[in-house]
Design a protein around this motif. Structure first.
Motif, PDB file in Angstrom:
ATOM      1  N   GLY A   1      58.668  49.145  35.904  1.00 50.29           N
ATOM      2  CA  GLY A   1      58.269  50.516  36.151  1.00 50.29           C
ATOM      3  C   GLY A   1      59.326  51.554  35.850  1.00 50.29           C
ATOM      4  N   GLU A   2      60.541  51.117  35.463  1.00 50.54           N
ATOM      5  CA  GLU A   2      61.634  52.073  35.270  1.00 50.54           C
ATOM      6  C   GLU A   2      62.317  52.016  33.908  1.00 50.54           C
ATOM      7  N   ARG A   3      62.607  50.799  33.415  1.00 51.44           N
ATOM      8  CA  ARG A   3      63.431  50.733  32.202  1.00 51.44           C
ATOM      9  C   ARG A   3      63.281  49.388  31.497  1.00 51.44           C
ATOM     10  N   VAL A   4      63.304  49.451  30.164  1.00 46.92           N
ATOM     11  CA  VAL A   4      63.409  48.279  29.296  1.00 46.92           C
ATOM     12  C   VAL A   4      64.421  48.641  28.223  1.00 46.92           C
ATOM     13  N   ALA A   5      65.367  47.736  27.946  1.00 49.42           N
ATOM     14  CA  ALA A   5      66.330  47.977  26.870  1.00 49.42           C
ATOM     15  C   ALA A   5      66.668  46.645  26.210  1.00 49.42           C
ATOM     16  N   PHE A   6      66.969  46.722  24.912  1.00 56.38           N
ATOM     17  CA  PHE A   6      67.387  45.513  24.201  1.00 56.38           C
ATOM     18  C   PHE A   6      68.369  45.880  23.100  1.00 56.38           C
ATOM     19  N   ARG A   7      69.230  44.915  22.822  1.00 58.45           N
ATOM     20  CA  ARG A   7      70.270  45.059  21.816  1.00 58.45           C
ATOM     21  C   ARG A   7      69.864  44.251  20.585  1.00 58.45           C
ATOM     22  N   VAL A   8      69.932  44.866  19.413  1.00 62.14           N
ATOM     23  CA  VAL A   8      69.636  44.200  18.138  1.00 62.14           C
ATOM     24  C   VAL A   8      70.976  43.725  17.582  1.00 62.14           C
TER      25      VAL A   8
END
Length: 170
Positions: A83-90
């Motif tokens: 409900g707050e955040r999604v992040a990913f590193r390529v």
């Protein structure tokens, strides 16, 4: 976009949209990275060992296309707060398999309850540690004349507009 002082490239681009859904609904859509190809103008989908929302530490392979060029990237989830955040590193890239280790980019999505629904903010961060002049040349070759910051600004806008249209339609 280049900054005049020292001609440094812009390394972060961000945009937001308000979507008439609850934060959890918007988060769940984006946190299922296999669905990103429905909204992104470049990403055509992702594969991962499990289904549903991602968790921190999960890896997935993203498929991408720009014009006739296709490539895949390996990504690792760095944030997955429901409900707050999604992040990913390529961090890996290749033509058919993501074989070449490289700091490429970080993608960050934030979800905030606001009047009328959820404010979704998508951010691209350029993780390349290349000299600015080299990045400028590479960017223009790979995008047909644009710097990545300008290219990603348009991609983010399209992604957010498509995400909004789909989620508000369901």
């Amino acid at each position: 976009m280049w900054h005049r002082e020292g001609m440094q490239r812009q390394r972060t681009v961000s945009d937001s949209v308000t979507i008439a859904v609850a934060p959890m609904a918007a988060w769940a859509a984006v946190a299922d990275v296999t669905q990103m190809g429905r909204w992104s103008p470049e990403n055509t989908g992702a594969t991962r060992p499990s289904s549903g929302p991602v968790a921190v530490g999960d890896s997935f392979v993203g498929s991408n296309r720009r014009g006739r060029a296709t490539w895949v990237t390996e990504c690792t989830v760095t944030a997955a707060d429901p409900g707050e955040r999604v992040a990913f590193r390529v961090h890996r890239i290749g033509a058919r398999k993501p074989r070449v280790p490289a700091r490429i980019a970080t993608w960050d999505y934030r979800f905030e309850a606001v009047e009328g629904g959820t404010k979704v903010t998508e951010t691209w961060i350029d993780d390349r540690r290349w000299p600015d002049r080299v990045a400028s040349v590479v960017d223009k070759v790979l995008t047909g004349g644009q710097l990545f910051a300008d290219h990603q600004r348009r991609n983010i806008r399209r992604t957010l507009d498509r995400l909004k249209a789909e989620l508000e339609q369901s």
